[in-house]
Design a protein around this motif. Structure first.
Motif, PDB file in Angstrom:
ATOM      1  N   ARG A 133       0.815  -1.212   0.000  1.00 54.31           N
ATOM      2  CA  ARG A 133       0.000   0.000   0.000  1.00 54.31           C
ATOM      3  C   ARG A 133       0.850   1.263   0.000  1.00 54.31           C
ATOM      4  O   ARG A 133       0.530   2.231  -0.670  1.00 54.31           O
ATOM      5  CB  ARG A 133      -0.941   0.007   1.208  1.00 54.31           C
ATOM      6  N   GLY A 134       1.905   1.272   0.787  1.00 56.50           N
ATOM      7  CA  GLY A 134       2.808   2.420   0.821  1.00 56.50           C
ATOM      8  C   GLY A 134       2.291   3.608   1.595  1.00 56.50           C
ATOM      9  O   GLY A 134       2.803   4.714   1.429  1.00 56.50           O
ATOM     10  N   CYS A 135       1.283   3.415   2.435  1.00 57.50           N
ATOM     11  CA  CYS A 135       0.750   4.515   3.237  1.00 57.50           C
ATOM     12  C   CYS A 135       0.310   3.970   4.593  1.00 57.50           C
ATOM     13  O   CYS A 135       0.076   2.771   4.753  1.00 57.50           O
ATOM     14  CB  CYS A 135      -0.422   5.206   2.531  1.00 57.50           C
ATOM     15  N   ALA A 136       0.205   4.872   5.558  1.00 59.12           N
ATOM     16  CA  ALA A 136      -0.193   4.474   6.904  1.00 59.12           C
ATOM     17  C   ALA A 136      -1.657   4.038   6.920  1.00 59.12           C
ATOM     18  O   ALA A 136      -2.492   4.604   6.209  1.00 59.12           O
ATOM     19  CB  ALA A 136       0.036   5.616   7.884  1.00 59.12           C
ATOM     20  N   VAL A 137      -1.951   3.047   7.746  1.00 61.33           N
ATOM     21  CA  VAL A 137      -3.322   2.546   7.907  1.00 61.33           C
ATOM     22  C   VAL A 137      -3.714   2.763   9.361  1.00 61.33           C
ATOM     23  O   VAL A 137      -3.402   1.938  10.225  1.00 61.33           O
ATOM     24  CB  VAL A 137      -3.422   1.057   7.528  1.00 61.33           C
ATOM     25  N   PRO A 138      -4.380   3.874   9.686  1.00 60.96           N
ATOM     26  CA  PRO A 138      -4.682   4.223  11.089  1.00 60.96           C
ATOM     27  C   PRO A 138      -5.441   3.140  11.841  1.00 60.96           C
ATOM     28  O   PRO A 138      -5.162   2.892  13.018  1.00 60.96           O
ATOM     29  CB  PRO A 138      -5.501   5.505  10.954  1.00 60.96           C
ATOM     30  N   SER A 139      -6.410   2.500  11.192  1.00 64.86           N
ATOM     31  CA  SER A 139      -7.194   1.472  11.889  1.00 64.86           C
ATOM     32  C   SER A 139      -6.307   0.314  12.338  1.00 64.86           C
ATOM     33  O   SER A 139      -6.449  -0.201  13.463  1.00 64.86           O
ATOM     34  CB  SER A 139      -8.313   0.962  10.979  1.00 64.86           C
ATOM     35  N   PHE A 140      -5.390  -0.092  11.480  1.00 59.86           N
ATOM     36  CA  PHE A 140      -4.458  -1.170  11.857  1.00 59.86           C
ATOM     37  C   PHE A 140      -3.537  -0.731  12.980  1.00 59.86           C
ATOM     38  O   PHE A 140      -3.297  -1.475  13.936  1.00 59.86           O
ATOM     39  CB  PHE A 140      -3.640  -1.609  10.645  1.00 59.86           C
ATOM     40  N   LEU A 141      -3.000   0.492  12.866  1.00 57.06           N
ATOM     41  CA  LEU A 141      -2.053   0.978  13.867  1.00 57.06           C
ATOM     42  C   LEU A 141      -2.702   1.096  15.248  1.00 57.06           C
ATOM     43  O   LEU A 141      -2.089   0.725  16.258  1.00 57.06           O
ATOM     44  CB  LEU A 141      -1.475   2.327  13.428  1.00 57.06           C
ATOM     45  N   ASP A 142      -3.919   1.591  15.300  1.00 58.03           N
ATOM     46  CA  ASP A 142      -4.600   1.717  16.591  1.00 58.03           C
ATOM     47  C   ASP A 142      -4.804   0.349  17.237  1.00 58.03           C
ATOM     48  O   ASP A 142      -4.556   0.161  18.439  1.00 58.03           O
ATOM     49  CB  ASP A 142      -5.952   2.416  16.407  1.00 58.03           C
ATOM     50  N   ASP A 143      -5.250  -0.605  16.438  1.00 56.83           N
ATOM     51  CA  ASP A 143      -5.471  -1.950  16.966  1.00 56.83           C
ATOM     52  C   ASP A 143      -4.155  -2.603  17.383  1.00 56.83           C
ATOM     53  O   ASP A 143      -4.076  -3.268  18.429  1.00 56.83           O
ATOM     54  CB  ASP A 143      -6.167  -2.804  15.905  1.00 56.83           C
ATOM     55  N   ALA A 144      -3.103  -2.408  16.563  1.00 59.69           N
ATOM     56  CA  ALA A 144      -1.801  -3.011  16.874  1.00 59.69           C
ATOM     57  C   ALA A 144      -1.199  -2.421  18.146  1.00 59.69           C
ATOM     58  O   ALA A 144      -0.677  -3.149  19.002  1.00 59.69           O
ATOM     59  CB  ALA A 144      -0.850  -2.812  15.695  1.00 59.69           C
ATOM     60  N   GLN A 145      -1.271  -1.093  18.285  1.00 60.06           N
ATOM     61  CA  GLN A 145      -0.729  -0.459  19.486  1.00 60.06           C
ATOM     62  C   GLN A 145      -1.443  -0.962  20.730  1.00 60.06           C
ATOM     63  O   GLN A 145      -0.809  -1.256  21.757  1.00 60.06           O
ATOM     64  CB  GLN A 145      -0.887   1.068  19.374  1.00 60.06           C
ATOM     65  N   ALA A 146      -2.760  -1.080  20.664  1.00 63.63           N
ATOM     66  CA  ALA A 146      -3.529  -1.562  21.819  1.00 63.63           C
ATOM     67  C   ALA A 146      -3.169  -3.009  22.146  1.00 63.63           C
ATOM     68  O   ALA A 146      -3.021  -3.366  23.329  1.00 63.63           O
ATOM     69  CB  ALA A 146      -5.022  -1.439  21.536  1.00 63.63           C
ATOM     70  N   ARG A 147      -2.995  -3.840  21.134  1.00 64.40           N
ATOM     71  CA  ARG A 147      -2.660  -5.257  21.368  1.00 64.40           C
ATOM     72  C   ARG A 147      -1.267  -5.393  21.968  1.00 64.40           C
ATOM     73  O   ARG A 147      -1.057  -6.221  22.872  1.00 64.40           O
ATOM     74  CB  ARG A 147      -2.736  -6.022  20.042  1.00 64.40           C
ATOM     75  N   ILE A 148      -0.308  -4.603  21.508  1.00 62.07           N
ATOM     76  CA  ILE A 148       1.047  -4.662  22.049  1.00 62.07           C
ATOM     77  C   ILE A 148       1.074  -4.167  23.495  1.00 62.07           C
ATOM     78  O   ILE A 148       1.764  -4.727  24.352  1.00 62.07           O
ATOM     79  CB  ILE A 148       2.008  -3.836  21.163  1.00 62.07           C
ATOM     80  N   ASP A 149       0.304  -3.116  23.777  1.00 65.63           N
ATOM     81  CA  ASP A 149       0.223  -2.619  25.155  1.00 65.63           C
ATOM     82  C   ASP A 149      -0.358  -3.682  26.092  1.00 65.63           C
ATOM     83  O   ASP A 149       0.119  -3.862  27.214  1.00 65.63           O
ATOM     84  CB  ASP A 149      -0.638  -1.351  25.208  1.00 65.63           C
ATOM     85  N   ARG A 150      -1.371  -4.392  25.626  1.00 63.00           N
ATOM     86  CA  ARG A 150      -1.975  -5.429  26.469  1.00 63.00           C
ATOM     87  C   ARG A 150      -1.016  -6.587  26.700  1.00 63.00           C
ATOM     88  O   ARG A 150      -1.049  -7.225  27.757  1.00 63.00           O
ATOM     89  CB  ARG A 150      -3.261  -5.955  25.820  1.00 63.00           C
TER      90      ARG A 150
END
Length: 295
Positions: free
Chosen positions: A268-285
């Motif tokens: 894609r070559g661009c940021a995907v906010p929905s993925f990043l939000d979910d990934a950050q939350a999962r890593i924090d947990r």
């Protein structure tokens, strides 16, 4: 119809291709033929097609087409968006090595001139000592060879700092999702060890998790030592700040999200906010106390 780089053959009739060597090379790359119906090209077919007059001319033209195709492949390779970043981060790592080696050498040199140094300042880091020598050299307007070498090392360290900022900024452009998860510098180092963004996007999460831990991995294979739980990603705060018994899990979860992020960056070559939000939350947990039985 059978298509070759020199023309098209259909029902015994051949239509020669008109174009220069570069056009023939592009045509050769674009041809898609089922191997079940593939017939290897022959110079006699090219002669019968009117593309050339004899075998010698056929081989000469084929050589030009191959060279043109190779030149275009090289241009395409260097035009990739991650090539410059790859060289930048490798230069940065080599600068780190040079600065560290020269700093240790200057510290040993300074110790010879000041024997009391090893007793009084034995815990002083080499880079701090080099900076101090460089400042004294600048204040005195000389300082001899030792002062000049220390000044050069300090100048190289400043250039290294500036390059690190550029690497981080460039990584955020080339790898927006990966950089958002672990920072530009760590993302660039992952890219360097993988060999490129395409190669990184094809790695499984398990390989990304231990990328950069080659020595520990070989020790595990050869001597059955404990397997490494993390490689380069240990530089990220989420891993090295996690409790020791939770680092393996955090590294595993982070590597899984990085594998997805690398694919998004490549395709894609661009940021995907929905993925990043979910990934950050999962890593924090993953690093939170009590998550899935972790302390």
């Amino acid at each position: 119809m059978q298509s070759f780089w020199f023309g098209d053959i259909s029902e015994g009739h051949c239509t020669p291709f008109t174009g220069d060597a570069a056009a023939c090379a592009r045509r050769a790359r674009e041809i898609r033929i089922s191997m079940d119906a593939f017939i290897p090209p022959d110079w006699q077919q090219a002669v019968a097609c009117g593309f050339c007059h004899d075998r010698a001319e056929y081989l000469s033209l084929l050589q030009k087409v191959c060279i043109a195709g190779s030149e275009q492949a090289v241009r395409d390779q260097y035009a990739a968006k991650d090539v410059e970043l790859l060289h930048m981060v490798r230069t940065l790592d080599e600068m780190d090595t040079v600065i560290n080696v020269l700093s240790e050498r200057v510290a040993d040199w300074y110790q010879i001139r000041h024997p009391s140094f090893s007793r009084k300042y034995r815990r002083t880091p080499a880079h701090v000592l080099v900076k101090s020598i460089s400042e004294r050299n600048r204040e005195r307007g000389g300082g001899g060879a030792l002062g000049k070498v220390a000044a050069e090392i300090t100048s190289l360290a400043d250039a290294r700092t500036a390059l690190a900022k550029e690497v981080s900024a460039r990584a955020c452009e080339v790898m927006p999702n990966t950089s958002a998860l672990i920072g530009g510098l760590v993302a660039a180092r992952l890219l360097s060890h993988a060999g490129g963004l395409k190669e990184l996007s094809r790695l499984p999460a398990s390989a990304i998790q231990v990328l950069g831990a080659r020595t520990a991995l070989f020790m595990h294979i050869r001597t059955h030592a404990p397997s490494p739980k993390h490689g380069i990603i240990f530089q990220h705060r989420r891993v090295h700040n996690a409790p020791r018994d939770a680092r393996g899990k955090v590294a595993r979860v982070l590597a899984g999200k990085l594998a997805i992020a690398a694919r998004l960056d490549f395709y894609r070559g661009c940021a995907v906010p929905s993925f990043l939000d979910d990934a950050q939350a999962r890593i924090d947990r993953a690093g939170a106390p009590g998550e899935d039985g972790q302390p």
